[in-house]
Write a protein that holds these residues in place. Structure first.
Motif, mmCIF file in Angstrom:
data_model
loop_
_atom_site.group_PDB
_atom_site.id
_atom_site.type_symbol
_atom_site.label_atom_id
_atom_site.label_comp_id
_atom_site.label_asym_id
_atom_site.label_seq_id
_atom_site.Cartn_x
_atom_site.Cartn_y
_atom_site.Cartn_z
ATOM 1 N N VAL A 57 -6.012 5.376 8.933
ATOM 2 C CA VAL A 57 -6.886 4.262 9.286
ATOM 3 C C VAL A 57 -6.279 3.490 10.449
ATOM 4 O O VAL A 57 -5.135 3.024 10.370
ATOM 5 C CB VAL A 57 -7.082 3.298 8.093
ATOM 6 C CG1 VAL A 57 -8.005 2.144 8.481
ATOM 7 C CG2 VAL A 57 -7.636 4.054 6.887
ATOM 8 N N ASN A 58 -7.023 3.377 11.508
ATOM 9 C CA ASN A 58 -6.655 2.492 12.606
ATOM 10 C C ASN A 58 -7.592 1.292 12.540
ATOM 11 O O ASN A 58 -8.720 1.343 13.024
ATOM 12 C CB ASN A 58 -6.793 3.199 13.953
ATOM 13 C CG ASN A 58 -5.850 4.383 14.086
ATOM 14 O OD1 ASN A 58 -4.666 4.283 13.789
ATOM 15 N ND2 ASN A 58 -6.370 5.514 14.524
ATOM 16 N N GLY A 59 -7.125 0.238 11.862
ATOM 17 C CA GLY A 59 -7.995 -0.911 11.669
ATOM 18 C C GLY A 59 -7.681 -1.621 10.370
ATOM 19 O O GLY A 59 -6.565 -2.099 10.166
ATOM 20 N N LEU A 60 -8.644 -1.628 9.443
ATOM 21 C CA LEU A 60 -8.548 -2.421 8.220
ATOM 22 C C LEU A 60 -8.761 -1.557 6.988
ATOM 23 O O LEU A 60 -9.750 -0.826 6.888
ATOM 24 C CB LEU A 60 -9.596 -3.541 8.253
ATOM 25 C CG LEU A 60 -9.784 -4.375 6.990
ATOM 26 C CD1 LEU A 60 -8.509 -5.129 6.639
ATOM 27 C CD2 LEU A 60 -10.947 -5.349 7.166
ATOM 28 N N GLY A 61 -7.811 -1.633 6.051
ATOM 29 C CA GLY A 61 -7.972 -1.002 4.746
ATOM 30 C C GLY A 61 -8.167 -2.081 3.698
ATOM 31 O O GLY A 61 -7.328 -2.961 3.538
ATOM 32 N N ILE A 100 -2.069 3.340 7.295
ATOM 33 C CA ILE A 100 -2.887 2.250 7.803
ATOM 34 C C ILE A 100 -2.156 1.598 8.961
ATOM 35 O O ILE A 100 -1.084 1.009 8.785
ATOM 36 C CB ILE A 100 -3.186 1.209 6.710
ATOM 37 C CG1 ILE A 100 -4.002 1.858 5.580
ATOM 38 C CG2 ILE A 100 -3.945 0.015 7.290
ATOM 39 C CD1 ILE A 100 -4.336 0.925 4.443
ATOM 40 N N ASN A 101 -2.711 1.740 10.135
ATOM 41 C CA ASN A 101 -2.176 1.094 11.331
ATOM 42 C C ASN A 101 -3.023 -0.138 11.623
ATOM 43 O O ASN A 101 -4.096 -0.036 12.210
ATOM 44 C CB ASN A 101 -2.206 2.057 12.529
ATOM 45 C CG ASN A 101 -1.385 3.311 12.278
ATOM 46 O OD1 ASN A 101 -0.270 3.247 11.773
ATOM 47 N ND2 ASN A 101 -1.938 4.461 12.628
ATOM 48 N N GLY A 102 -2.536 -1.288 11.149
ATOM 49 C CA GLY A 102 -3.322 -2.498 11.313
ATOM 50 C C GLY A 102 -3.124 -3.432 10.137
ATOM 51 O O GLY A 102 -2.020 -3.924 9.903
ATOM 52 N N LEU A 103 -4.178 -3.631 9.326
ATOM 53 C CA LEU A 103 -4.148 -4.595 8.230
ATOM 54 C C LEU A 103 -4.568 -3.934 6.931
ATOM 55 O O LEU A 103 -5.612 -3.273 6.862
ATOM 56 C CB LEU A 103 -5.079 -5.769 8.549
ATOM 57 C CG LEU A 103 -5.337 -6.790 7.427
ATOM 58 C CD1 LEU A 103 -4.041 -7.499 7.027
ATOM 59 C CD2 LEU A 103 -6.379 -7.814 7.862
ATOM 60 N N GLN A 104 -3.748 -4.102 5.901
ATOM 61 C CA GLN A 104 -4.144 -3.707 4.548
ATOM 62 C C GLN A 104 -4.398 -4.978 3.744
ATOM 63 O O GLN A 104 -3.506 -5.806 3.568
ATOM 64 C CB GLN A 104 -3.064 -2.872 3.855
ATOM 65 C CG GLN A 104 -3.485 -2.473 2.456
ATOM 66 C CD GLN A 104 -2.429 -1.738 1.671
ATOM 67 O OE1 GLN A 104 -2.593 -1.516 0.481
ATOM 68 N NE2 GLN A 104 -1.329 -1.355 2.300
ATOM 69 N N GLY A 116 2.025 -2.607 10.050
ATOM 70 C CA GLY A 116 1.339 -3.822 10.451
ATOM 71 C C GLY A 116 1.483 -4.898 9.394
ATOM 72 O O GLY A 116 2.579 -5.159 8.901
ATOM 73 N N LEU A 117 0.366 -5.484 8.983
ATOM 74 C CA LEU A 117 0.361 -6.582 8.019
ATOM 75 C C LEU A 117 -0.290 -6.127 6.722
ATOM 76 O O LEU A 117 -1.369 -5.536 6.723
ATOM 77 C CB LEU A 117 -0.403 -7.781 8.587
ATOM 78 C CG LEU A 117 -0.600 -8.986 7.651
ATOM 79 C CD1 LEU A 117 0.734 -9.577 7.229
ATOM 80 C CD2 LEU A 117 -1.474 -10.042 8.320
ATOM 81 N N GLU A 118 0.397 -6.422 5.609
ATOM 82 C CA GLU A 118 -0.107 -6.083 4.287
ATOM 83 C C GLU A 118 -0.256 -7.365 3.477
ATOM 84 O O GLU A 118 0.694 -8.136 3.338
ATOM 85 C CB GLU A 118 0.861 -5.126 3.592
ATOM 86 C CG GLU A 118 0.514 -4.803 2.158
ATOM 87 C CD GLU A 118 1.632 -4.048 1.473
ATOM 88 O OE1 GLU A 118 1.481 -2.833 1.269
ATOM 89 O OE2 GLU A 118 2.669 -4.663 1.160
#
Length: 215
Positions: A63-67, A107-111, A124-126
């Motif tokens: 995922v490039n974005g939001l999980g 996940i590259n981005g936000l989980q 990124g940010l979890e």
């Protein structure tokens, strides 16, 4: 007659192969919005809505974005852990097998989840209410939870009011109770434990340490 039957069989077989190849190519095509569990989605450039993939049938996704995870267990787990476990028993199971990255979600981005129960690498940010439970979890970046942070591997900053628990940590832990056996960095909280020492308020280690002891 035999020629017709043979020709029909060849055409049917060719159609099945073509359909299989089409499905495979379609699963590799990035989606803007997708869901998990799903057998036909592997890449998402946008939003992935997660519930919980059973481990035996888990299909990793990138995922490039939001999980986003909506498993409602994340609402009830923190109170149960708070009232049934004491800090000395807030441990991660050493029996967990280190999974290869290709068998984990990336996940590259936000989980953003109530709880994460899928093996996941977050770059990124979890932000999780109950963090990572019953799964192998790796975070490179920053992890924030209003209750607990549980990670097998953490590189960056881990912040939780109650507890930050890890097996291999590189960076900073901030919380009431911080514990990581294979630790390099700084721990700030009411009570801090790493492979070298146990101290209140602030603890640290910047040297390589042995990890053969259980957490």
């Amino acid at each position: 007659m035999k020629t017709r039957i043979l020709l029909a069989a060849v055409l049917l077989f060719s159609s099945l192969i073509y359909a299989s190849d089409s499905l495979k190519a379609d699963s590799l095509k990035p989606r803007l919005i997708a869901a998990s569990p799903s057998k036909n989605v592997k890449n998402v450039n946008g939003i992935l809505f997660k519930y919980y993939d059973e481990e035996d049938h888990f299909k990793p996704k990138k995922v490039n974005g939001l999980g986003m995870g909506f498993n409602v267990m994340g609402i009830f787990l923190p109170p149960l852990m708070l009232f049934t476990l004491q800090p000395d028993h807030w441990n991660l199971n050493n029996d967990y097998v280190i999974l290869p990255r290709e068998k984990m979600n990336t996940i590259n981005g936000l989980q953003l989840s109530l709880i994460n129960m899928e093996p996941t690498v977050t770059n990124g940010l979890e932000i999780n209410i109950s963090s990572n439970v019953n799964t192998y979890a790796v975070t490179h970046g920053m992890s924030v939870s209003p209750f607990f942070n549980l990670h097998h591997e953490m590189k960056g900053v881990s912040v939780a009011p109650l507890a930050n628990i890890g097996q291999k940590c590189r960076g900073i832990q901030i919380g009431l109770y911080n514990k990581c056996k294979d630790f390099r960095g700084i721990q700030i909280g009411g009570w801090n434990e790493n492979g070298r020492r146990k101290l209140p308020l602030i603890n640290w280690n910047f040297k390589k340490q042995k990890t053969n002891q259980a957490l």
